[in-house]
Design a protein around this motif. Structure first.
Motif, PDB file in Angstrom:
ATOM      1  N   CYS A 351       0.848  -1.202   0.000  1.00 40.47           N
ATOM      2  CA  CYS A 351       0.000   0.000   0.000  1.00 40.47           C
ATOM      3  C   CYS A 351       0.878   1.245   0.000  1.00 40.47           C
ATOM      4  O   CYS A 351       1.803   1.364   0.807  1.00 40.47           O
ATOM      5  N   ALA A 353      -0.110   4.184   0.798  1.00 39.61           N
ATOM      6  CA  ALA A 353      -0.466   5.086   1.895  1.00 39.61           C
ATOM      7  C   ALA A 353       0.114   4.632   3.227  1.00 39.61           C
ATOM      8  O   ALA A 353       0.669   5.434   3.965  1.00 39.61           O
ATOM      9  N   CYS A 354      -0.002   3.332   3.543  1.00 37.73           N
ATOM     10  CA  CYS A 354       0.404   2.901   4.883  1.00 37.73           C
ATOM     11  C   CYS A 354       1.509   1.858   4.878  1.00 37.73           C
ATOM     12  O   CYS A 354       2.022   1.498   5.936  1.00 37.73           O
ATOM     13  N   CYS A 365      -7.339  -0.771   0.583  1.00 41.40           N
ATOM     14  CA  CYS A 365      -6.352  -1.346   1.490  1.00 41.40           C
ATOM     15  C   CYS A 365      -7.042  -1.937   2.717  1.00 41.40           C
ATOM     16  O   CYS A 365      -7.814  -1.244   3.382  1.00 41.40           O
ATOM     17  N   CYS A 368      -5.563   0.355   5.911  1.00 35.63           N
ATOM     18  CA  CYS A 368      -5.890   1.770   6.148  1.00 35.63           C
ATOM     19  C   CYS A 368      -7.157   2.196   5.424  1.00 35.63           C
ATOM     20  O   CYS A 368      -7.556   3.356   5.499  1.00 35.63           O
TER      21      CYS A 368
HETATM   22 ZN   LIG Z   1      -2.967   1.090   3.402  1.00 35.16          ZN
END
Ligand SMILES: [Zn+2]
Length: 386
Positions: A351, A353-354, A365, A368
């Motif tokens: 991912c 983002a996280c 995801c 997150c």
């Molecule tokens: Zn994520």
């Protein structure tokens, strides 16, 4: 027996009734007090609860103007300013509260602490230090010392940091051996860098006195001994790490190899480092052992060591060392297994983002909950091409 149980059954509802009455009385008290408060308080409270600090501040500023004598209100407002990053306004309020007088000693100390935290937030470290030091020996000392300690560490004022940490130990009863020994190591390293050998030696001793398991102290002590022309003492310092914390042996293995080879202690070091590798099979220890074994016992012994290493603790790094030393790859099955383990990790999706990794691709995801954060590339491809 039966009668006693019935008796208890009668008591339980009575307790409930009492609790209910007590709660009613409390609530009535709160409501009575609340009726005396101006509506503006509730507006501010409401805005704070809904996290509209901007408008909550405006309301509190109006209120504070109307009620100059209300210290609690001024403190709340200053706290809000600090949280919003308007440290100059927080400082002004706290300074005014202190200047106006009318506060008792304890209240004055609390406001001084708040003022110090304002200065810290504003980056005015000297002024923060001044206010925090003023609180030593007061009722606010336990709250003032931790930020003071951080401040000294940030300014690399290690002697003052040590004094502050010692004082904190005294008043809280919580020992801080690791921290204090590290501070002494900073003193020792600084003295070492400035060719103050006596100062460095004293600081190393102090570090070990604070925490006898401080491996960093022996690391510095060994370097010091080596510079003073005493390789035997240097090797002894580094070897002490084994009994202090064997996990740190990779930090001294290279130094031991280099120093032993330079001073004709190669064979002893080869045996020592082989033993270290059994305890802490990391590539740094393996490299150190390999270097000495190659120098003292020759190419065949080095290859044998590598083959044994790969067999006992298979790792990609060990296999790559084996290839560097021109060994024929004996055990293809081991290599295939190692590559399998690594490629499984490298063939995951990650991912954006996280950072959560998954074996299959997701549009949302699972960690997150963000949408479209999984690139359609495997981790290895991300590492290479991004
Ligand atoms: Zn994520």
């Amino acid at each position: 027996m039966l009668e006693i149980e019935y008796w208890w059954l009668a008591v339980v509802p009575a307790f409930f009734a009492l609790g209910w009455a007590a709660a009613r009385i409390d609530i009535r008290q709160v409501i009575r007090e609340a009726r005396d408060l101006p509506r503006a308080y509730f507006r501010a409270l409401n805005l704070l609860v809904s996290e509209d600090t901007e408008r909550a501040t405006d309301v509190l500023v109006e209120l504070a103007r109307a009620e100059r004598g209300n210290t609690e209100l001024q403190l709340a407002l200053a706290g809000l300013f600090r949280r919003k990053g308007e440290t100059d306004r927080a400082i002004r309020i706290h300074q005014n509260l202190l200047a106006e007088g009318g506060l008792d000693t304890e209240a004055k100390q609390k406001v001084t602490l708040e003022l110090a935290l304002d200065f810290l937030a504003a980056g005015l470290l000297d002024r923060a230090e001044g206010e925090l030091r003023r609180l030593v020996g007061t009722s606010q000392e336990a709250r003032a010392l931790p930020p003071l300690l951080n401040l000294y560490a940030a300014e690399r004022e290690w002697q003052k940091a040590i004094e502050t940490a010692r004082r904190l130990e005294e008043i809280t009863g919580h020992p801080r051996p690791h921290e204090i020994a590290q501070h002494w190591c900073e003193v020792a390293q600084h003295a070492f860098n400035h060719s103050d050998d006596a100062g460095a030696a004293a600081a190393v001793e102090a570090a070990l006195a604070a925490n006898y398991k401080c491996t960093r102290a022996n690391l510095i002590g060994g370097r010091l001994a080596l510079r003073q022309g005493d390789p035997t003492r240097a090797l002894a310092c580094w070897q002490r790490v084994e009994s202090q914390n064997a996990e740190d042996l990779p930090l001294v293995a290279g130094l031991i190899a280099e120093t032993a080879l330079a001073h004709g202690n190669g064979q002893a070091a080869a045996n020592l480092l082989r033993g270290y590798w059994q305890q802490v099979p990391t590539v740094d220890v393996l490299d150190a052992a390999l270097r000495v074994v190659l120098a003292v016992e020759g190419e065949d012994a080095a290859r044998a060591l590598l083959a044994e290493a790969v067999l006992q603790r298979p790792s990609i790094l060990a296999v790559s060392r084996q290839l560097e030393h021109g060994s024929p790859l004996g055990d293809i099955a081991t290599l295939r297994q190692l590559l399998g383990q690594h490629t499984r990790r490298l063939s995951q999706y990650r991912c954006k983002a996280c950072g959560f990794r998954a074996r299959s691709h997701y549009w949302q995801c699972p960690a997150c909950s963000a949408w479209e954060t999984y690139p359609a590339r495997r981790v290895e491809e991300l590492n290479i091409y991004d």
